[in-house]
Every structure is written in structure tokens, then in C-alpha cells.
Design a protein around this motif. Structure first.
Motif, mmCIF file in Angstrom:
data_model
loop_
_atom_site.group_PDB
_atom_site.id
_atom_site.type_symbol
_atom_site.label_atom_id
_atom_site.label_comp_id
_atom_site.label_asym_id
_atom_site.label_seq_id
_atom_site.Cartn_x
_atom_site.Cartn_y
_atom_site.Cartn_z
ATOM 1 N N ALA A 218 -17.495 -25.820 -31.768
ATOM 2 C CA ALA A 218 -18.377 -24.865 -31.729
ATOM 3 C C ALA A 218 -19.749 -25.046 -32.173
ATOM 4 N N ASP A 219 -20.019 -26.253 -33.069
ATOM 5 C CA ASP A 219 -21.426 -26.669 -33.167
ATOM 6 C C ASP A 219 -22.001 -26.967 -32.005
ATOM 7 N N VAL A 220 -21.367 -27.700 -31.004
ATOM 8 C CA VAL A 220 -21.777 -28.426 -29.888
ATOM 9 C C VAL A 220 -22.270 -27.206 -28.993
ATOM 10 N N LYS A 221 -21.212 -26.368 -28.807
ATOM 11 C CA LYS A 221 -21.481 -25.293 -27.926
ATOM 12 C C LYS A 221 -22.648 -24.372 -28.416
ATOM 13 N N ALA A 222 -22.725 -24.302 -29.815
ATOM 14 C CA ALA A 222 -23.972 -23.521 -30.317
ATOM 15 C C ALA A 222 -25.437 -24.204 -29.835
ATOM 16 N N ARG A 223 -25.255 -25.653 -30.247
ATOM 17 C CA ARG A 223 -26.383 -26.444 -29.585
ATOM 18 C C ARG A 223 -26.811 -26.342 -28.202
ATOM 19 N N LEU A 224 -25.736 -26.136 -27.385
ATOM 20 C CA LEU A 224 -26.366 -26.051 -25.969
ATOM 21 C C LEU A 224 -26.545 -24.971 -25.603
ATOM 22 N N ALA A 225 -26.209 -23.816 -26.436
ATOM 23 C CA ALA A 225 -26.798 -22.351 -26.017
ATOM 24 C C ALA A 225 -28.092 -22.433 -26.539
ATOM 25 N N GLU A 226 -28.550 -22.949 -27.749
ATOM 26 C CA GLU A 226 -30.005 -23.091 -28.175
ATOM 27 C C GLU A 226 -30.886 -23.581 -27.062
ATOM 28 N N LYS A 227 -30.253 -24.486 -26.142
ATOM 29 C CA LYS A 227 -31.124 -25.192 -25.296
ATOM 30 C C LYS A 227 -31.067 -24.630 -23.819
ATOM 31 N N GLY A 228 -30.081 -23.411 -23.483
ATOM 32 C CA GLY A 228 -29.868 -22.717 -22.448
ATOM 33 C C GLY A 228 -28.950 -23.545 -21.707
ATOM 34 N N LEU A 229 -28.112 -24.558 -21.971
ATOM 35 C CA LEU A 229 -27.354 -25.213 -21.198
ATOM 36 C C LEU A 229 -25.858 -24.927 -21.299
ATOM 37 N N ASP A 230 -25.416 -23.587 -21.817
ATOM 38 C CA ASP A 230 -24.281 -23.343 -22.035
ATOM 39 C C ASP A 230 -23.483 -22.803 -20.646
ATOM 40 N N LYS A 231 -24.193 -22.761 -19.848
ATOM 41 C CA LYS A 231 -23.780 -22.405 -18.288
ATOM 42 C C LYS A 231 -23.278 -23.571 -17.386
ATOM 43 N N LEU A 232 -23.668 -24.806 -17.990
ATOM 44 C CA LEU A 232 -23.392 -25.779 -17.086
ATOM 45 C C LEU A 232 -21.900 -26.157 -16.983
ATOM 46 N N THR A 233 -21.716 -26.823 -15.700
ATOM 47 C CA THR A 233 -20.153 -27.134 -15.619
ATOM 48 C C THR A 233 -20.098 -28.679 -15.144
ATOM 49 N N GLY A 234 -18.725 -29.169 -15.135
ATOM 50 C CA GLY A 234 -18.378 -30.420 -14.613
ATOM 51 C C GLY A 234 -19.230 -31.572 -15.326
ATOM 52 N N GLN A 235 -19.728 -32.420 -14.528
ATOM 53 C CA GLN A 235 -20.427 -33.589 -15.253
ATOM 54 C C GLN A 235 -21.619 -33.344 -15.937
ATOM 55 N N MET A 236 -22.410 -32.607 -15.507
ATOM 56 C CA MET A 236 -23.479 -32.131 -16.085
ATOM 57 C C MET A 236 -23.227 -31.509 -17.709
ATOM 58 N N LEU A 237 -22.000 -30.523 -17.628
ATOM 59 C CA LEU A 237 -21.744 -30.215 -19.163
ATOM 60 C C LEU A 237 -21.280 -31.419 -19.714
ATOM 61 N N GLU A 238 -20.682 -32.517 -19.196
ATOM 62 C CA GLU A 238 -20.159 -33.567 -20.216
ATOM 63 C C GLU A 238 -21.384 -34.227 -20.445
ATOM 64 N N GLN A 239 -22.568 -34.539 -19.833
ATOM 65 C CA GLN A 239 -23.796 -35.188 -20.086
ATOM 66 C C GLN A 239 -24.404 -34.304 -21.301
ATOM 67 N N ALA A 240 -24.288 -33.040 -21.170
ATOM 68 C CA ALA A 240 -25.245 -32.235 -22.150
ATOM 69 C C ALA A 240 -24.268 -32.221 -23.422
ATOM 70 N N LYS A 241 -22.996 -32.053 -23.469
ATOM 71 C CA LYS A 241 -22.235 -32.437 -24.668
ATOM 72 C C LYS A 241 -22.377 -33.612 -25.418
ATOM 73 N N ALA A 242 -22.521 -34.797 -24.612
ATOM 74 C CA ALA A 242 -22.721 -35.956 -25.136
ATOM 75 C C ALA A 242 -24.121 -35.873 -25.743
ATOM 76 N N ALA A 243 -24.935 -35.334 -25.256
ATOM 77 C CA ALA A 243 -26.515 -35.659 -25.862
ATOM 78 C C ALA A 243 -26.515 -34.514 -27.042
ATOM 79 N N ALA A 244 -25.867 -33.496 -26.938
ATOM 80 C CA ALA A 244 -25.774 -32.512 -27.995
ATOM 81 C C ALA A 244 -25.151 -33.266 -29.364
ATOM 82 N N THR A 245 -23.818 -33.900 -29.012
ATOM 83 C CA THR A 245 -23.276 -34.447 -30.086
ATOM 84 C C THR A 245 -24.014 -35.722 -30.645
#
Length: 314
Positions: A218-245
Motif C-alpha cells: 500500500a505504501d508503494v502504491k501510494a507513492r506511485l499515485a503521488e507521482k501519477g504513475l499508478d496507471k502503469l503496467t508491465g515492465q514500466m510498472l515494475e520499474q516504477a515500483k522499484a524506484a518507489a521502494t
């Protein structure tokens, strides 16, 4: 590291397999043919020249083995002197065991060095520079630092990170592992912490609690939402989650980082540095001796071929 080369052997214009087994087989063949010829005939003289050529090749092999043995004797003589002064109580078995460990270390370093070159490519100097600056303070040798960074980079690049970006993230995480290791009072080594951080980038965050860090999905998803990246999918989502973590880990370890920067003379730090320096000596010795070890492996292979050449006819 040394590189191997292939040498072709020709006898009377005919190529012969370049192994002791092949050379001994050729010698037996020539001797058998000579036994059927008239002594002093043109064919006998020609075949005798071939036999001398084969014997010359075998003599060179034996000379090579003797030269390597002499080089090894010089190395072991120096090591014996060092052992006599530094550790008079060490047994011969202990010295032999240490030699085996150095050999295995050298082999491992060669493999991991090649892996680092493959993973980071042109960005490897960036990793090497960080290793030389920071490794010892974290209780790591330069090689161990690069290996830890390589393991992280090997996870990041398949996610779509560029090699330069992966090198930067990897070194930052390895540096952070040193601070977090010290934050645990040295209960977890920097290498162990680095593995925990690597898993976190892949979404396995449970072990972070051992480091005093709690990050949920939930923390990671919240950080993605803050950056407007919560709609990403596939490899781009993996990359965004790693950066947020990575961002969250960095933020939640601020105290550990501050303490690491401030407490440079703690017993834990000094002990880690000492262990790293001792291990660095072993790695340096393994690097220096690796050409000798490599040659000894070649000799062992030649001897094995020779023994096989003797056993096969029997």
C-alpha cells in the motif's frame, strides 16, 4: 586474468592432436612403423626424423612443467618465510588448505569479474570508483562491493533500467547496506543487507523489518499515485515500483545514514574495516597467484591426458 591459446602441432606436414594422449599415440604409431622398415632405408630415415620431432615436442612439455614447478617453488618459498614469521604454529595442512582457498577465491573472482563487465558494460568504471571509495568502511573488499552491486544491477536491467542508471542505483543501495548493517550493531553483514534490499526491489519487503524498516504494498502504491504513475503496467510498472521502494527505504533509513556518517570511529566500524582489509589481502594474493594456479591446472590436464594415453592401450 590470463587467456588460453590453442597451438596446432604438425609432424611432417600432418596435424596431430595437441594433447599428451595424441602425441603419445603418434609416437607409438611411428615406432610401430619403424619396426617394419629396413634400417638405413630412405623411408626409415624419414620416419626417424618424425620420431625425433615427436620427442622434441614431448621434451618441450616436460621443460614447461619443470619451469612452472620452479616458479611455484619460488612462490612457496616466500610463503613459507611469511608463515614462519607470522604464524609459526600453523601446520602444513593449514597452509595447503589456505592455498586451496586462494585458488577457489581466484576462480570465483574471475567469474564474477566477467559477470560485472557483462551487466554494467561501459558503466562498470562508475561502480569500480564507488567500490574503491566506500567498500572498506562497510566491511567489504572492492571485489565484494562490485559483486553486490552486480547482483542488484542484474535485477534492475531486465526491468528496463539503462546500465548507467542501474549502476547508480546499485551503488547507492550497496552504500546504504553499509549504514544499515552498522545500524543492526553488526548482527547483519553488509552483504546480507544488500541481499535484503535487492529482494525489496522485487517486491519481497518482509525482511526489511530486520533493518527496522517497514514498507507495505500500500505504501508503494501510494507513492506511485503521488507521482501519477499508478496507471502503469508491465515492465514500466515494475520499474516504477522499484524506484518507489528505493525512495521509501532511503527515507525510512535516514537515522541509520546519519549515524553512519557521524560514527566513523566506532568499534563496529573499525572491526568491519579490519576484516575487509584482511580479506582484501587474500584477494590480492589470489590475483597475483592466479596465473600460477592457471598453469598448474594446465599441467594437471596434461598429466591426465598422459595417464589416459598409457591406460588406453592396456
Amino acid at each position: 586474468m590470463a587467456t588460453s591459446r590453442q597451438v596446432n602441432i604438425f609432424i611432417n606436414g600432418r596435424e596431430v592432436e595437441n594433447t599428451l594422449k595424441g602425441i603419445y599415440a603418434e609416437k607409438r604409431k611411428i615406432n610401430a612403423e619403424l619396426n617394419q622398415m629396413t634400417v638405413g632405408s630412405d623411408d626409415y630415415i624419414k620416419k626417424s626424423k618424425e620420431l625425433r620431432q615427436v620427442n622434441d615436442i614431448l621434451d618441450k612439455h616436460r621443460s614447461s612443467i619443470r619451469n612452472t614447478e620452479k616458479a611455484w617453488d619460488k612462490v612457496t618459498a616466500g610463503l613459507r618465510g611469511f608463515v614462519a614469521v607470522a604464524a609459526a604454529g600453523i601446520t602444513a595442512d593449514a597452509v595447503i588448505q589456505y592455498g586451496k582457498e586462494l585458488f577457489n577465491l581466484g576462480v570465483q573472482m574471475e567469474v564474477l569479474s566477467a559477470k560485472a563487465e557483462t551487466v554494467f558494460g561501459s558503466a562498470l568504471p562508475q561502480v569500480d570508483k564507488a567500490a574503491k571509495q566506500n567498500a572498506n568502511a562497510m566491511g567489504l573488499t572492492i571485489s565484494q562491493y562490485v559483486d553486490a552491486a552486480t547482483a542488484i544491477g542484474d535485477l534492475l536491467i531486465p526491468m528496463g533500467f539503462q546500465r548507467e542508471e542501474a549502476a547508480s542505483i546499485s551503488t547507492n543501495l550497496v552504500d546504504l547496506s553499509g549504514a544499515l548493517s552498522e545500524w543492526t550493531g553488526g548482527q547483519l553483514k553488509a552483504e546480507e543487507v544488500s541481499k535484503i534490499l535487492s529482494k525489496a526491489l522485487l517486491g519481497e519487503r518482509e525482511e526489511l523489518k530486520q533493518l527496522g524498516i517497514s514498507i507495505s504494498e500500500a505504501d508503494v502504491k501510494a507513492r506511485l499515485a503521488e507521482k501519477g504513475l499508478d496507471k502503469l503496467t508491465g515492465q514500466m510498472l515494475e520499474q516504477a515500483k522499484a524506484a518507489a521502494t528505493l525512495e521509501l527505504v532511503t527515507e525510512k533509513s535516514a537515522d541509520a545514514q546519519a549515524a553512519f556518517a557521524k560514527n566513523s570511529e566506532t568499534l563496529v566500524r573499525r572491526q568491519a574495516e579490519l576484516q575487509a582489509k584482511i580479506q582484501q589481502l587474500s584477494e590480492s594474493l589470489a590475483t597475483v597467484l592466479f596465473p600460477v594456479f592457471e598453469r598448474l591446472v594446465d599441467i594437471a590436464s596434461l598429466l591426465a591426458d598422459g595417464i589416459e594415453g598409457i591406460v588406453d592401450p592396456v
